[in-house]
Design an enzyme around this catalytic site. Structure first.
Site, mmCIF file in Angstrom:
data_model
loop_
_atom_site.group_PDB
_atom_site.id
_atom_site.type_symbol
_atom_site.label_atom_id
_atom_site.label_comp_id
_atom_site.label_asym_id
_atom_site.label_seq_id
_atom_site.Cartn_x
_atom_site.Cartn_y
_atom_site.Cartn_z
ATOM 1 N N LYS A 189 20.120 48.014 22.227
ATOM 2 C CA LYS A 189 21.339 48.646 22.725
ATOM 3 C C LYS A 189 22.532 47.921 22.124
ATOM 4 C CE LYS A 189 22.727 47.873 27.181
ATOM 5 N NZ LYS A 189 22.779 48.078 28.627
ATOM 6 N N LYS B 143 25.604 46.002 34.874
ATOM 7 C CA LYS B 143 25.173 45.596 36.203
ATOM 8 C C LYS B 143 24.645 44.177 36.093
ATOM 9 C CE LYS B 143 21.025 48.311 35.425
ATOM 10 N NZ LYS B 143 20.946 49.712 35.050
ATOM 11 N N ARG C 178 15.163 53.310 23.102
ATOM 12 C CA ARG C 178 14.006 52.696 23.758
ATOM 13 C C ARG C 178 12.754 53.430 23.321
ATOM 14 N NH1 ARG C 178 15.112 51.308 29.908
ATOM 15 N NH2 ARG C 178 16.887 50.191 29.049
ATOM 16 N N SER D 153 14.576 46.672 29.355
ATOM 17 C CA SER D 153 14.911 46.487 30.770
ATOM 18 C C SER D 153 13.687 46.210 31.641
ATOM 19 C CB SER D 153 15.699 47.704 31.245
ATOM 20 O OG SER D 153 16.167 47.500 32.534
ATOM 21 N N HIS D 154 13.396 47.127 32.543
ATOM 22 C CA HIS D 154 12.341 46.950 33.531
ATOM 23 C C HIS D 154 11.000 47.483 33.038
ATOM 24 C CE1 HIS D 154 14.496 50.648 33.581
ATOM 25 N NE2 HIS D 154 13.430 51.253 34.068
ATOM 26 N N ASP E 208 15.116 42.052 37.090
ATOM 27 C CA ASP E 208 14.233 42.746 36.137
ATOM 28 C C ASP E 208 14.148 42.042 34.786
ATOM 29 O OD1 ASP E 208 16.774 43.348 35.200
ATOM 30 O OD2 ASP E 208 16.159 45.308 34.449
ATOM 31 N N ASP F 7 19.608 42.565 34.706
ATOM 32 C CA ASP F 7 20.740 43.313 35.243
ATOM 33 C C ASP F 7 20.435 43.996 36.580
ATOM 34 O OD1 ASP F 7 19.100 45.199 34.107
ATOM 35 O OD2 ASP F 7 20.658 46.172 32.892
ATOM 36 N N ARG F 8 19.159 44.103 36.930
ATOM 37 C CA ARG F 8 18.837 44.741 38.214
ATOM 38 C C ARG F 8 18.558 43.702 39.292
ATOM 39 N NH1 ARG F 8 15.160 50.068 37.359
ATOM 40 N NH2 ARG F 8 16.452 50.995 35.750
ATOM 41 N N THR G 188 19.707 56.904 27.965
ATOM 42 C CA THR G 188 20.533 56.356 29.046
ATOM 43 C C THR G 188 21.015 54.948 28.703
ATOM 44 O OG1 THR G 188 19.069 57.549 30.563
ATOM 45 C CG2 THR G 188 20.599 56.008 31.548
ATOM 46 N N ASP H 180 15.635 42.199 31.882
ATOM 47 C CA ASP H 180 16.826 41.685 31.202
ATOM 48 C C ASP H 180 17.901 41.190 32.166
ATOM 49 O OD1 ASP H 180 17.188 44.332 32.050
ATOM 50 O OD2 ASP H 180 18.798 44.662 30.615
ATOM 51 N N GLU I 220 24.127 51.565 41.353
ATOM 52 C CA GLU I 220 23.183 52.661 41.159
ATOM 53 C C GLU I 220 21.985 52.450 42.068
ATOM 54 O OE1 GLU I 220 22.990 54.595 37.079
ATOM 55 O OE2 GLU I 220 22.727 52.481 36.626
ATOM 56 N N GLU I 221 21.356 53.562 42.435
ATOM 57 C CA GLU I 221 20.176 53.478 43.306
ATOM 58 C C GLU I 221 19.018 52.738 42.650
ATOM 59 O OE1 GLU I 221 17.315 55.146 42.235
ATOM 60 O OE2 GLU I 221 18.460 55.794 40.478
ATOM 61 N N SER I 222 19.061 52.644 41.316
ATOM 62 C CA SER I 222 17.971 52.018 40.578
ATOM 63 C C SER I 222 18.122 50.505 40.526
ATOM 64 C CB SER I 222 17.937 52.593 39.173
ATOM 65 O OG SER I 222 19.225 52.496 38.585
ATOM 66 N N ARG J 70 12.572 62.676 38.330
ATOM 67 C CA ARG J 70 12.999 61.876 39.479
ATOM 68 C C ARG J 70 13.546 62.809 40.553
ATOM 69 N NH1 ARG J 70 12.498 57.003 37.171
ATOM 70 N NH2 ARG J 70 13.612 56.435 35.273
HETATM 71 C C1 G1P Z 1 17.248 54.530 34.709
HETATM 72 C C2 G1P Z 1 17.969 54.529 36.033
HETATM 73 C C3 G1P Z 1 19.460 54.406 35.806
HETATM 74 C C4 G1P Z 1 19.765 53.190 34.963
HETATM 75 C C5 G1P Z 1 18.946 53.227 33.691
HETATM 76 C C6 G1P Z 1 19.121 51.955 32.870
HETATM 77 O O1 G1P Z 1 17.641 55.654 33.951
HETATM 78 O O2 G1P Z 1 17.679 55.675 36.783
HETATM 79 O O3 G1P Z 1 20.101 54.347 37.045
HETATM 80 O O4 G1P Z 1 21.114 53.138 34.634
HETATM 81 O O5 G1P Z 1 17.565 53.362 34.000
HETATM 82 O O6 G1P Z 1 18.725 50.812 33.571
HETATM 83 P P1 G1P Z 1 16.794 57.014 33.888
HETATM 84 O O7 G1P Z 1 15.403 56.628 33.439
HETATM 85 O O8 G1P Z 1 16.760 57.558 35.276
HETATM 86 O O9 G1P Z 1 17.529 57.877 32.917
HETATM 87 ZN ZN ZN Z 2 17.561 46.059 33.154
#
Ligand code: G1P
Ligand code: ZN
Length: 544
Positions: A127, A377, A23, A114-115, A278, A282-283, A19, A280, A364-366, A497
């Site tokens: 990335k 983001k 990673r 990221s998170h 988060d 972006d969240r 995504t 990096d 995004e919901e995340s 999920r």
């Molecule tokens: C998750 C989040 C998605 C976000 C991505 C990168 O991906 O659900 O919205 O864009 O992290 O931060 P997922 O692990 O669901 O593929």
């Molecule tokens: Zn992030």
């Protein structure tokens, strides 16, 4: 004279970007040649590095500094002419996106998971973002993967490490390395979008805020912008010093991992506004005094009120949300008379819409929201837009939410994550559900009647590229919905999920506890998927 070596190496399994880039566990990245092969695959996938300029930086997690030195030496050996790298190797993801665009570079390398937690036994990631500032699209990531399978060697400079601790100009061979202040260009950009004077006046009037940087990269940004520039009192930004392992925490801004902040916001000592970002940067998470705002609701509120900030006063071109994100913003778009798009999960799918000027705000919901100002983001951007809106409306977060639901109705929403599920069991659940989909329509489960079901497929409205199998949607009578997909960012087993949503209209009760409001949708989808039988559990590890 700089020496260049050519190192022979063998393919690794699974260097396939997901995504959000590649990673993996940090120790996987630390294997000899692992990072290097992927970096070379990136150079090859973009037609080489010769004469090009790149941005380079990361969230400061363990292995960040080592990876940066390696990438610099490989860049020099690939003929790159200039690299802009953040001081101490730090750059937030949105800042990289901005720097790529501002300096019109040929792209950028972002080191982050990221998170996900950081440390030698945790996660790492890499990335590549393209010249538009956004994550490489699928065509390019597929080419990267192909390259990881075929290359047999990579070139690297045999040179000493660069001192990243001071801003200034360095060189490796003929390649110029500019160590830059990570914050200033980003801060200047924010000032063009928001009414800093109004926000300054808000803080001057005693408005209180706590921003939890979660020991990650936004600490320096939030301190410089919120405290130094906008006048929030010293101490408003918490956990502001980036740490290699986020002080043992999980830098994910949600009620589970940012619990101390949420607890504070629900207590008698709550400041008026709480936010977190988060690893990096972006969240974002937004919390008012006594009220948590879901990311999907936050997106809807930002879309409805963006015109109150100078950067958006001309209105929005359109809005886009990822498919599992609640449909709250669609109602706002409808009222504003602007287009609303539903894309697969992952920020990269917004890139074409943003580049084509079809949308201004995405989410995004995340916990991701952002706009056309960059191609990622942007956590602090969302916080500043909220502050600008609060300064203009003169209302609390709770009042803004109440008004919003009264105007548009409320989309109760929660995401349930089942982590480290055996891959085969998770795949079986998804396969079975897909096979059973056509037969579900018209059937009822726990009193919830299925009215439609689909496997989400996306045709990009700009370049017509097709993305298949982007999750399964089950629609229930009465505007309930369950979405299922497997995570593309997990590093251990599969993460299932399940996204639950139930809309209630304008004059319904908007004060029901979220999980209670979603119980019927949850029970129905559990029965449909036979989750207990297939993966051996029916309570999630994490609920957001
Ligand atoms: C998750 C989040 C998605 C976000 C991505 C990168 O991906 O659900 O919205 O864009 O992290 O931060 P997922 O692990 O669901 O593929
Ligand atoms: Zn992030």
């Amino acid at each position: 004279m700089t020496n260049f070596l050519n190192v022979a190496c063998k393919p690794f399994e699974g260097q396939k970007p997901g995504t959000s880039g590649l990673r993996k566990k940090t120790r996987v990245f630390m294997q000899a040649d692992y990072l290097e092969r992927f970096v070379q695959a990136i150079f090859n996938a973009i037609g080489g590095g010769s004469g090009k300029t790149f941005v380079l930086g990361g969230d400061g997690r363990f292995f960040n500094a080592t990876a940066i030195q390696k990438i610099l030496k490989m860049a020099a050996a690939n003929g790159v002419s200039r690299v802009l790298v953040g001081q101490d190797g730090l750059l937030s993801t949105p800042a990289v996106s901005h720097l790529i665009r501002l300096n019109e570079t040929d792209g950028g390398f972002i080191l982050s998971a990221s998170h996900n937690p950081g440390g030698i036994d945790q996660d790492f990631g890499l990335k590549f973002n393209t010249p538009n500032g956004g994550p490489a699209p699928e065509g390019i990531t597929a080419e990267m993967y192909d390259q990881t399978l075929t290359i047999s060697s990579y070139p690297i400079a045999d040179a000493p490490d660069i001192d990243l601790s001071k801003v200034g100009e360095h060189a490796i061979g003929d390649m110029q390395v500019d160590v830059i202040d990570p914050v200033s260009a980003y801060s200047d950009l924010m000032e063009t979008l928001f009414d800093f004077g109004k926000i300054r006046a808000l803080f001057a009037s005693g408005f209180s805020l706590r921003f939890d940087a979660m020991h990650a990269v936004t600490g320096p940004y939030a301190r410089a912008i919120l405290q130094v520039c906008l006048g929030a009192p010293e101490g408003s930004v918490l956990n502001a010093i980036p740490s290699e392992d986020f002080c043992g925490g999980h830098p994910d801004p949600n009620p589970v991992w940012a619990k101390p902040l949420v607890d504070l916001m629900m207590s008698g000592n709550a400041p008026e506004f709480g936010a977190a970002s988060d690893g990096d940067g972006d969240r974002n998470m937004i919390v008012g005094r006594g009220i948590y705002v879901t990311p999907s609701d936050s997106l809807a509120v930002l879309v409805a009120n963006a015109h109150l900030a100078p950067g958006y006063k001309a209105g929005l071109a359109g809005v886009a949300r990822s498919m599992p994100t609640s449909r709250a913003c669609d109602r706002v778009a409808e009222k504003l008379g602007i287009e609303a798009f539903e894309t697969p999960t992952g920020w990269k799918f917004f890139g074409n819409l943003l580049d084509a000027g079809r949308v201004t705000i995405c989410g995004e919901e995340s916990a991701g929201t952002g706009s056309s100002h960059v191609r990622e983001k942007d956590g602090l951007w969302a916080v500043l837009l909220w502050l600008n809106i609060i300064a203009e409306r003169g209302q609390s977060v709770a009042e803004i939410m109440t008004d919003h639901w009264q105007e548009f109705g409320r989309n109760y929403y929660s995401r349930h994550d089942y982590e480290a599920v055996p891959v085969e069991a998770a795949n079986q659940l998804m396969r079975e559900l897909e096979t059973n989909l056509p037969g579900l329509v018209g059937e009822s489960f726990f009193g919830m009647q299925v009215v439609a079901s689909e496997t989400f497929r996306y045709v990009d409205p700009v370049d017509q590229s097709v993305s298949e199998n982007q999750g399964i949607i089950v629609h229930f009578k009465g505007q309930g919905r369950a979405v299922l997909r497997l995570s593309g960012t997990g590093t251990e087993g599969a993460t299932l999920r399940i996204y639950l949503e139930q809309y209630v209209d304008r004059d319904a009760d908007h004060s029901v506890e979220t999980q209670a409001a979603l119980q019927a949708v949850k029970s129905a989808i559990h029965e449909i998927t036979r989750i207990q039988a297939l993966i051996g559990r029916d309570e999630p590890d994490v609920m957001t």
